[in-house]
Design a protein around this motif. Structure first.
Motif, PDB file in Angstrom:
ATOM      1  N   ARG A 157      33.602 -44.947  19.455  1.00  0.00           N
ATOM      2  CA  ARG A 157      34.678 -43.962  19.595  1.00  0.00           C
ATOM      3  C   ARG A 157      34.761 -43.077  18.358  1.00  0.00           C
ATOM      4  NH1 ARG A 157      41.101 -44.621  21.176  1.00  0.00           N
ATOM      5  NH2 ARG A 157      41.759 -42.741  20.091  1.00  0.00           N
ATOM      6  N   LEU A 236      39.160 -42.036  27.803  1.00  0.00           N
ATOM      7  CA  LEU A 236      39.475 -41.306  26.576  1.00  0.00           C
ATOM      8  C   LEU A 236      39.588 -39.815  26.841  1.00  0.00           C
ATOM      9  CD1 LEU A 236      36.979 -43.066  24.115  1.00  0.00           C
ATOM     10  CD2 LEU A 236      39.399 -43.610  24.509  1.00  0.00           C
ATOM     11  N   CYS A 361      44.688 -42.731  23.180  1.00  0.00           N
ATOM     12  CA  CYS A 361      43.363 -42.553  23.773  1.00  0.00           C
ATOM     13  C   CYS A 361      42.850 -41.130  23.602  1.00  0.00           C
ATOM     14  CB  CYS A 361      43.404 -42.930  25.254  1.00  0.00           C
ATOM     15  SG  CYS A 361      43.709 -44.703  25.517  1.00  0.00           S
ATOM     16  N   CYS A 363      40.888 -38.474  21.455  1.00  0.00           N
ATOM     17  CA  CYS A 363      39.852 -38.505  20.434  1.00  0.00           C
ATOM     18  C   CYS A 363      39.594 -37.098  19.921  1.00  0.00           C
ATOM     19  CB  CYS A 363      38.540 -39.043  21.005  1.00  0.00           C
ATOM     20  SG  CYS A 363      38.631 -40.738  21.581  1.00  0.00           S
TER      21      CYS A 363
END
Length: 366
Positions: A157, A236, A361, A363
């Protein structure tokens, strides 16, 4: 692990179905009953003992993993069927239980042809029912598999790039599992960017992160020996949050949260499924939730029991289940949130810790 106690519980189950012995041919069941991590080996269980039928490739491994287990090692060129027939003849078996859910019809017929005096009794789920309730060692190994998976995900991530393809993310995840100590992946990772997130079991392809505002990642690692498994999913946000995405995400999260909060011993599996399904239906997405709510996780990634509409299994302490509601729109995408949950004596424990709130979530990718 107390494998002798497991085999003792199996013998009680064998007595209830009226067989004096059981030929265990499912390799995962052999592992559960002995700790042996190899394959191509059967376990013959009698009322007074057990014998592992194997070959010379595994002798040293068995001495390390199962030093007290009685072995029958067939010589090179000797088929497994010959070894089975020989050991059954020597044991004076009258009613032989076989694993009807996994043994091939061909093998059953061959044994029956070679040993016409033995009654062959197909059984269903004798070992699998024992596997549904995990002991403390199995729970710890599952937690370790989760730890490996979550650490790998954190690395992936943090390093997401616009030009990364689904397959590149998948390959990087599987590398990171091993870096942290896992033997490997629990299952082939499911990576779906944008519209491809509508495929609940989609295969990672060449679609790149920059082609959409969100990405679904369904992943899991094994423990160090490759036996016990983890299973997680996060969706995400890699760009702006579309209004439709926010509404669907909050619905899926509410469905998962309410289902998890209802988990405790004595509750029937289909009731947990109904709770999540009701939340999604009330939001107008009922027809878009196209699979069961969850499944058991252990030596196999999909084990019984299952959170499904008609599953009558009653939850017991020690069961480890996924809770994974999802909503999917072909051509637009899908959202799924999945965690591994342990049924405890008083309720539940969520074993996974990866953040799942919408704002957690999001990014920022470079």
């Amino acid at each position: 692990m107390d494998f002798e106690a497991r085999r003792g519980r199996l013998r009680k189950a064998m007595a209830k179905v009226g067989v004096d012995s059981l030929l265990v041919t499912d390799f995962n069941n052999v592992t559960y009953l002995t700790g042996f991590g190899g394959d191509d080996s059967y376990l013959f269980v009698r009322a007074d003992g057990e014998t592992l039928l194997t070959d010379g490739r595994y002798v040293t491994q068995l001495e390390e993993e199962c030093p007290d287990l009685d072995l029958d090692v067939r010589k090179p060129g000797v088929p497994m069927l010959h070894a089975v027939v020989r050991i059954l003849n020597a044991a004076n078996v009258s009613r032989l239980g076989v694993e009807g859910d996994t043994m091939t019809v061909g093998l059953e017929d061959k044994i029956a042809d070679k040993l016409p005096s033995i009654a062959i009794v197909p059984t269903s789920g004798l070992v699998e029912k024992l596997r549904q309730v995990k002991d403390k060692d199995e729970i710890e190994l599952t937690k370790k598999a989760i730890w490996y998976a979550e650490r790998a995900f954190e690395v992936i991530r943090a390093g997401l790039r616009p030009d990364q393809s689904e397959k590149e993310i998948c390959d990087a995840l599987e590398y990171q599992y091993r870096v942290f100590g896992a033997k490997g992946a629990s299952f082939p990772s499911i990576i779906g960017v944008g519209a491809r997130a509508a495929l609940p079991h989609g295969t990672p392809g060449q679609t790149r992160v920059e082609e959409s505002d969100f990405i679904l990642i369904d992943w899991g690692a094994t423990d160090a020996k490759g036996q016990y498994r983890s299973d997680l999913t996060r969706t995400l946000v890699t760009g702006k949050i579309p209004p439709k995405f926010a509404k669907v995400y909050k619905t899926v999260l509410e469905a998962q949260t309410k289902a998890i909060e209802a988990i405790k011993p004595g509750v029937v599996c289909h009731d947990i499924d109904a709770i999540a399904r009701g939340v999604i239906a009330d939001a107008g997405f009922g027809k878009r939730f196209t699979h069961g709510l969850g499944h058991g996780v252990g030596l196999v990634i999909h084990e019984n029991p299952r959170f499904a509409a008609k599953n009558q299994t009653v939850l017991k302490p020690g069961m480890i289940m996924t809770v994974e509601p999802g909503v999917y729109f072909p051509g637009w995408g899908g959202i799924r949130i999945e965690d591994d949950v342990l049924v405890t004596r008083n309720g539940y424990e969520v074993l996974t810790h990866t953040p799942r709130q919408l704002e957690e979530c999001i990014c920022e990718i470079q």
